[in-house]
Design a protein around this motif. Structure first.
Motif, PDB file in Angstrom:
ATOM      1  N   GLU A  58       0.830  -1.204   0.000  1.00 46.35           N
ATOM      2  CA  GLU A  58       0.000   0.000   0.000  1.00 46.35           C
ATOM      3  C   GLU A  58       0.869   1.261   0.000  1.00 46.35           C
ATOM      4  O   GLU A  58       0.586   2.232  -0.705  1.00 46.35           O
ATOM      5  N   LEU A  59       1.938   1.257   0.802  1.00 47.55           N
ATOM      6  CA  LEU A  59       2.802   2.440   0.913  1.00 47.55           C
ATOM      7  C   LEU A  59       3.533   2.737  -0.392  1.00 47.55           C
ATOM      8  O   LEU A  59       3.671   3.892  -0.796  1.00 47.55           O
ATOM      9  N   LEU A  60       3.991   1.693  -1.072  1.00 46.48           N
ATOM     10  CA  LEU A  60       4.811   1.874  -2.280  1.00 46.48           C
ATOM     11  C   LEU A  60       4.013   1.794  -3.579  1.00 46.48           C
ATOM     12  O   LEU A  60       4.576   1.964  -4.654  1.00 46.48           O
ATOM     13  N   GLY A  61       2.724   1.507  -3.498  1.00 47.25           N
ATOM     14  CA  GLY A  61       1.893   1.470  -4.701  1.00 47.25           C
ATOM     15  C   GLY A  61       2.008   0.190  -5.487  1.00 47.25           C
ATOM     16  O   GLY A  61       1.816   0.188  -6.700  1.00 47.25           O
ATOM     17  N   TYR A  62       2.338  -0.921  -4.814  1.00 46.45           N
ATOM     18  CA  TYR A  62       2.403  -2.229  -5.466  1.00 46.45           C
ATOM     19  C   TYR A  62       1.140  -3.028  -5.104  1.00 46.45           C
ATOM     20  O   TYR A  62       0.414  -2.697  -4.156  1.00 46.45           O
ATOM     21  N   THR A  63       0.939  -4.127  -5.833  1.00 46.13           N
ATOM     22  CA  THR A  63      -0.040  -5.120  -5.388  1.00 46.13           C
ATOM     23  C   THR A  63       0.664  -6.067  -4.424  1.00 46.13           C
ATOM     24  O   THR A  63       1.905  -6.187  -4.453  1.00 46.13           O
ATOM     25  N   GLN A  64      -0.123  -6.755  -3.584  1.00 45.32           N
ATOM     26  CA  GLN A  64       0.489  -7.674  -2.634  1.00 45.32           C
ATOM     27  C   GLN A  64       1.202  -8.813  -3.354  1.00 45.32           C
ATOM     28  O   GLN A  64       2.266  -9.265  -2.932  1.00 45.32           O
ATOM     29  N   SER A  65       0.626  -9.268  -4.477  1.00 46.22           N
ATOM     30  CA  SER A  65       1.262 -10.362  -5.220  1.00 46.22           C
ATOM     31  C   SER A  65       2.602  -9.923  -5.803  1.00 46.22           C
ATOM     32  O   SER A  65       3.561 -10.707  -5.842  1.00 46.22           O
ATOM     33  N   ALA A  66       2.694  -8.639  -6.230  1.00 52.87           N
ATOM     34  CA  ALA A  66       3.966  -8.141  -6.769  1.00 52.87           C
ATOM     35  C   ALA A  66       5.024  -8.096  -5.679  1.00 52.87           C
ATOM     36  O   ALA A  66       6.200  -8.432  -5.907  1.00 52.87           O
ATOM     37  N   VAL A  67       4.616  -7.688  -4.467  1.00 58.25           N
ATOM     38  CA  VAL A  67       5.553  -7.668  -3.344  1.00 58.25           C
ATOM     39  C   VAL A  67       6.037  -9.083  -3.045  1.00 58.25           C
ATOM     40  O   VAL A  67       7.232  -9.321  -2.846  1.00 58.25           O
ATOM     41  N   SER A  68       5.131 -10.021  -3.027  1.00 56.94           N
ATOM     42  CA  SER A  68       5.501 -11.413  -2.745  1.00 56.94           C
ATOM     43  C   SER A  68       6.494 -11.938  -3.775  1.00 56.94           C
ATOM     44  O   SER A  68       7.452 -12.636  -3.426  1.00 56.94           O
ATOM     45  N   ARG A  69       6.278 -11.603  -5.058  1.00 58.26           N
ATOM     46  CA  ARG A  69       7.199 -12.074  -6.111  1.00 58.26           C
ATOM     47  C   ARG A  69       8.583 -11.452  -5.944  1.00 58.26           C
ATOM     48  O   ARG A  69       9.605 -12.141  -6.084  1.00 58.26           O
ATOM     49  N   ARG A  70       8.642 -10.161  -5.621  1.00 52.44           N
ATOM     50  CA  ARG A  70       9.949  -9.502  -5.483  1.00 52.44           C
ATOM     51  C   ARG A  70      10.706 -10.050  -4.276  1.00 52.44           C
ATOM     52  O   ARG A  70      11.923 -10.250  -4.331  1.00 52.44           O
ATOM     53  N   ILE A  71       9.980 -10.286  -3.189  1.00 54.90           N
ATOM     54  CA  ILE A  71      10.656 -10.827  -2.000  1.00 54.90           C
ATOM     55  C   ILE A  71      11.127 -12.260  -2.266  1.00 54.90           C
ATOM     56  O   ILE A  71      12.229 -12.658  -1.854  1.00 54.90           O
ATOM     57  N   ALA A  72      10.313 -13.044  -2.987  1.00 53.41           N
ATOM     58  CA  ALA A  72      10.717 -14.407  -3.332  1.00 53.41           C
ATOM     59  C   ALA A  72      11.984 -14.400  -4.176  1.00 53.41           C
ATOM     60  O   ALA A  72      12.871 -15.244  -3.998  1.00 53.41           O
ATOM     61  N   ALA A  73      12.081 -13.451  -5.097  1.00 53.64           N
ATOM     62  CA  ALA A  73      13.290 -13.344  -5.929  1.00 53.64           C
ATOM     63  C   ALA A  73      14.498 -12.992  -5.073  1.00 53.64           C
ATOM     64  O   ALA A  73      15.604 -13.530  -5.275  1.00 53.64           O
ATOM     65  N   LEU A  74      14.317 -12.085  -4.110  1.00 50.99           N
ATOM     66  CA  LEU A  74      15.413 -11.744  -3.204  1.00 50.99           C
ATOM     67  C   LEU A  74      15.852 -12.972  -2.405  1.00 50.99           C
ATOM     68  O   LEU A  74      17.051 -13.202  -2.214  1.00 50.99           O
ATOM     69  N   GLU A  75      14.889 -13.749  -1.951  1.00 54.47           N
ATOM     70  CA  GLU A  75      15.233 -14.922  -1.148  1.00 54.47           C
ATOM     71  C   GLU A  75      15.972 -15.966  -1.973  1.00 54.47           C
ATOM     72  O   GLU A  75      16.902 -16.612  -1.476  1.00 54.47           O
ATOM     73  N   ARG A  76      15.599 -16.100  -3.232  1.00 55.23           N
ATOM     74  CA  ARG A  76      16.341 -17.037  -4.102  1.00 55.23           C
ATOM     75  C   ARG A  76      17.780 -16.556  -4.279  1.00 55.23           C
ATOM     76  O   ARG A  76      18.730 -17.344  -4.215  1.00 55.23           O
ATOM     77  N   ALA A  77      17.948 -15.257  -4.480  1.00 56.76           N
ATOM     78  CA  ALA A  77      19.293 -14.719  -4.659  1.00 56.76           C
ATOM     79  C   ALA A  77      20.101 -14.819  -3.370  1.00 56.76           C
ATOM     80  O   ALA A  77      21.325 -15.002  -3.397  1.00 56.76           O
ATOM     81  N   ALA A  78      19.412 -14.688  -2.222  1.00 57.35           N
ATOM     82  CA  ALA A  78      20.101 -14.736  -0.932  1.00 57.35           C
ATOM     83  C   ALA A  78      20.395 -16.166  -0.494  1.00 57.35           C
ATOM     84  O   ALA A  78      21.148 -16.378   0.470  1.00 57.35           O
ATOM     85  N   GLY A  79      19.786 -17.150  -1.160  1.00 57.82           N
ATOM     86  CA  GLY A  79      20.055 -18.546  -0.829  1.00 57.82           C
ATOM     87  C   GLY A  79      19.194 -19.114   0.274  1.00 57.82           C
ATOM     88  O   GLY A  79      19.461 -20.220   0.769  1.00 57.82           O
ATOM     89  N   GLY A  80      18.145 -18.392   0.698  1.00 62.68           N
ATOM     90  CA  GLY A  80      17.279 -18.911   1.747  1.00 62.68           C
ATOM     91  C   GLY A  80      16.293 -17.862   2.209  1.00 62.68           C
ATOM     92  O   GLY A  80      16.299 -16.713   1.731  1.00 62.68           O
ATOM     93  N   PRO A  81      15.400 -18.206   3.148  1.00 64.56           N
ATOM     94  CA  PRO A  81      14.358 -17.288   3.607  1.00 64.56           C
ATOM     95  C   PRO A  81      14.927 -16.029   4.263  1.00 64.56           C
ATOM     96  O   PRO A  81      15.915 -16.095   4.999  1.00 64.56           O
ATOM     97  N   LEU A  82      14.283 -14.919   4.003  1.00 61.03           N
ATOM     98  CA  LEU A  82      14.625 -13.651   4.638  1.00 61.03           C
ATOM     99  C   LEU A  82      13.562 -13.237   5.648  1.00 61.03           C
ATOM    100  O   LEU A  82      13.839 -12.405   6.522  1.00 61.03           O
ATOM    101  N   PHE A  83      12.363 -13.785   5.510  1.00 58.74           N
ATOM    102  CA  PHE A  83      11.269 -13.483   6.436  1.00 58.74           C
ATOM    103  C   PHE A  83      10.627 -14.778   6.933  1.00 58.74           C
ATOM    104  O   PHE A  83      10.510 -15.764   6.196  1.00 58.74           O
TER     105      PHE A  83
END
Length: 305
Positions: free
Chosen positions: A29-54
């Protein structure tokens, strides 16, 4: 294979907002994304980081140890980028950054210091760096990107063709410095021909072009060679001792000691023209300094009769 663009600044800002708010929904809501878009971006970060971030909780999310480590780095990166953006904005407004100024020696007697004094009072957060040198060398440094503005003259070889962005500042005429007891010291002006028999104190090595040789040739005589002294202070000392006379560019008049007599020359005397050269895409701070240099009003210190 890690996603090479997963750690871009947009993803790090999103990650930071999720970490601060503890919620994908709130960050979306704060950044003007949909919740699904946020989930996809965080999932991509977690793949790059090699594991869960949240850790996904019943209500919201919280950082894992890996997420806490990444968040510390993300905050530092975003802070540095924010400060970089502020600094760049200040540079483009002419209110910050570094301004690299080059000038030939006699321009640093009065012209450049006076302009820089005004500049510093208006732009106190701009850091100044000064380079002194011959005009040709200053132009080379300007074109190489090592200077932001260069104060140059057309002496001795004229203004180079590559100095197309050179702003005229004025003309620098020649004066003569005489010892106090000289026979011409009481004259309001001096005819150079009346000095044909004088010993001249010069700085340049023999064989090199000088304003003295050019001026004397125009007056119909060759100057009588004397002592060669490189520094202005040394030349003035020899003149004060009565060992000769010397020519002084008007730009350097304020450096002449009070015990010498400084007189303008009558007739047609060579002058050098002074310019401020800028690169093709000048900084706003450089342009502002050039405007201040352009207000040059030489006020010659001529000794009383």
């Amino acid at each position: 294979m890690p996603e090479t663009n997963a750690f871009d600044t947009g993803a790090l800002r999103l990650f930071d907002e999720v970490a601060r708010s503890g919620s994908f929904t709130a960050a979306a809501e704060l950044l003007g994304y949909t919740q699904s878009a946020v989930s996809r971006r965080i999932a991509a970060l977690e793949r790059a980081a090699g594991g869960p971030l949240f850790e996904r909780l019943a209500r919201g999310v919280r950082l894992t140890p890996a997420g806490t480590a990444l968040h510390r780095h993300a905050v530092a990166v975003l802070d540095r980028l924010g400060r970089a953006g502020e600094e760049l904005a200040a540079i483009h407004r002419g209110q910050g950054g570094v301004l690299r100024v080059g000038a030939f020696a006699t321009a640093n007697v009065d012209l450049v210091p006076r302009a820089l004094k005004r500049f510093v009072s208006r732009r106190p957060h701009v850091e100044l760096r000064l380079t002194e040198g011959l005009s040709a060398r200053l132009l080379e440094r300007l074109h190489a990107g090592a200077l932001d503005v260069a104060v140059i003259s057309d002496y001795p070889a004229g203004l180079p063709a590559e100095a197309a962005r050179a702003v005229p500042l004025g003309e620098d005429r020649l004066l003569v410095a005489l010892p106090a007891g000289h026979r011409l010291a009481a004259e309001p002006e001096v005819d150079l021909r009346d000095l044909a028999g004088e010993t001249w104190i010069e700085a340049a090595p023999r064989g090199q072009p000088t304003l003295l040789a050019t001026a004397c040739a125009a007056a119909g005589f060759a100057p009588r060679g004397g002592l060669r002294v490189a520094e202005w202070s040394g030349k003035f000392g020899f003149v004060a001792a009565g060992l000769g006379v010397t020519l002084v560019p008007e730009l350097a008049a304020r450096a002449v000691p009070a015990d010498l007599v400084l007189r303008p020359l009558m007739g047609t005397v060579p002058v050098r023209r002074v310019y401020a050269a800028l690169p093709e895409t000048p900084l706003p701070a450089a342009q502002e300094l050039v405007e201040m240099l352009g207000e040059w009003d030489v006020c010659t210190t001529v000794s009383p009769t």
